[in-house]
Design a protein around this motif. Structure first.
Motif, PDB file in Angstrom:
ATOM      1  N   ARG B 112      11.705  33.187  89.223  1.00 31.63           N
ATOM      2  CA  ARG B 112      10.795  32.243  89.866  1.00 31.63           C
ATOM      3  C   ARG B 112      11.065  30.808  89.453  1.00 31.63           C
ATOM      4  N   ARG B 113      11.316  30.626  88.170  1.00 34.11           N
ATOM      5  CA  ARG B 113      11.608  29.271  87.707  1.00 34.11           C
ATOM      6  C   ARG B 113      12.878  28.761  88.380  1.00 34.11           C
ATOM      7  N   LEU B 115      14.089  29.636  91.270  1.00 34.03           N
ATOM      8  CA  LEU B 115      13.844  29.318  92.682  1.00 34.03           C
ATOM      9  C   LEU B 115      13.099  28.001  92.818  1.00 34.03           C
ATOM     10  N   GLU B 116      12.244  27.739  91.859  1.00 31.44           N
ATOM     11  CA  GLU B 116      11.477  26.506  91.891  1.00 31.44           C
ATOM     12  C   GLU B 116      12.399  25.302  91.697  1.00 31.44           C
ATOM     13  N   GLU B 117      13.365  25.466  90.781  1.00 28.53           N
ATOM     14  CA  GLU B 117      14.267  24.361  90.481  1.00 28.53           C
ATOM     15  C   GLU B 117      15.369  24.203  91.524  1.00 28.53           C
ATOM     16  N   HIS B 118      15.654  25.263  92.230  1.00 34.48           N
ATOM     17  CA  HIS B 118      16.707  25.214  93.251  1.00 34.48           C
ATOM     18  C   HIS B 118      16.167  25.778  94.561  1.00 34.48           C
ATOM     19  N   PRO B 119      15.419  24.964  95.273  1.00 32.12           N
ATOM     20  CA  PRO B 119      14.731  25.454  96.472  1.00 32.12           C
ATOM     21  C   PRO B 119      15.677  26.074  97.499  1.00 32.12           C
ATOM     22  N   GLU B 170       5.077  32.094  96.875  1.00 34.63           N
ATOM     23  CA  GLU B 170       5.562  30.724  96.793  1.00 34.63           C
ATOM     24  C   GLU B 170       5.155  30.100  95.454  1.00 34.63           C
ATOM     25  N   CYS B 171       6.071  29.331  94.912  1.00 35.73           N
ATOM     26  CA  CYS B 171       5.843  28.819  93.570  1.00 35.73           C
ATOM     27  C   CYS B 171       4.713  27.796  93.538  1.00 35.73           C
TER      28      CYS B 171
END
Lengths: 202, 202
Positions: B112-113, B115-119, B170-171
């Motif tokens: 999750r982290r 994905l958050e950092e690399h949309p 979704e984050c």
DNA sequence: TGCAATCTGTCATCCACTGACATAAATTAC
DNA sequence: GTAATTTATGTCAGTGGATGACAGATTGCA
């Protein structure tokens, strides 16, 4: 528009057409960028100056549609419910298709055939759709006067709207004319509107 | 299970963990397969025998969830409305997460982290989601006794269900515990159910 | 222990994609 | 119309992801 831009646009379309034809002829994977470049007599390096990647060829329609939708969203009166506004945006894309040149219509139909024959390419489109949704969610949140990070509903509204659009464009087994596709899309919009509880998006 | 399969599963997880750490440390793009392979002391060639591609690393959770959902869908009584059945399937994924080992929970949170950092990596997941949706639409169509090619509603039902799931995962800006994420997901499901007209999916 | 199945590393290769630089073309200024 | 500037194109070299083929190592089983 200068001669330069004109010529650029022309090669851009040449590349697109050549690529679509090659893809339909011999498959997406087995067509190399070198072949596409060869077909329009440019160097492979130049290809990448017109399209950021081979995949990008498949996304031109999505990008075009996204542009229209965002533009429409910004111009539609802000007292309209969000989902209604989004459906307006979708209809704006349909209008654009109706007014497109025969050549553009051909490209669109070829792209559809390509997606039908290579389902994994659909993934490219929806992947970019994730980006689009994020941008739209911001607009909808602004409309609703909320913070997109807090407001789950704005994401849901956008996601449902894009789902509707995607389902509407989904390939029916026998491919039809652009008009048929537009009609089908209109049906899908009606179906979605019937499926949602009135006032859900307020 | 033989010693062989056990060892295989262990290297599989080692690769995954090493990769996640490297990605979070130095970014997705700037981490090469060679580095990942080096970190777990295997050859790059072997890496590709465990994961079909670098991207595949990011999809392990999606694949896991998809498996659970399809399984659940097949076992849920067929007199349940389709959307309800799909929400059951989503809840089954949540249950699985609740019962997962701490190590697995860690992996999930790291993903999750990431994905958050690399949309743009989110795109990979939704791209595979398009595949998943097609498979689910077939199941739903079977449930409804219709032909998936004719029945637009079955596609819409699946698309709405997957949208709900995606929005739920979704984050949120500050990342929480697995429990928090599950709670959030439950809220999203409730929100979606409130948004739809009763009986729309029959 | 020895045979068979399977896993692994090495090597060669393909292809998408990028940066750097030189050249060629179009645009603008004079 | 020519010179100067901007921008488009081609060439080249290189990186990194991914795949097939084969040989050697490892494991499972008789």
């Amino acid at each position: 528009m200068g001669l330069r831009e004109l010529k650029k646009e022309r090669t851009r379309l040449s590349i697109l057409d050549a690529a679509l034809d090659l893809f339909l002829e011999q498959g997406y994977e087995s067509t190399t960028v070198e072949q596409i470049a060869g077909a329009v007599e440019i160097s492979p390096r130049t290809f990448f100056r017109y399209f950021t990647s081979k995949d990008h060829l498949v996304l031109w329609f999505h990008d075009h549609g996204e542009g229209i939708m965002l533009e429409t969203l910004r111009s539609v009166p802000s007292d309209e419910p969000p989902f209604t506004a989004l459906m307006h945006a979708v209809r704006a894309v349909l209008s654009d298709m109706q007014g497109s040149t025969p050549a553009d219509a051909q490209r669109f139909l070829k792209l559809r055939r390509l997606l039908e024959e290579h389902p994994h390419l659909v993934g490219l489109s929806v992947a970019r759709g994730a980006d689009t949704e994020r941008r739209m969610a911001e607009l909808i949140a602004a409309r609703r006067g909320t913070d997109p990070d807090q407001d789950q509903l704005c994401h849901l509204i956008v996601a449902f709207a894009m789902s509707t659009m995607r389902v509407g464009f989904e390939c029916p087994r026998r491919d039809g004319t652009v008009t048929e596709i537009i009609d089908r899309m209109r049906e899908t919009i009606a179906l979605a509107e019937r499926s949602l509880r009135p006032g859900w998006d307020l």
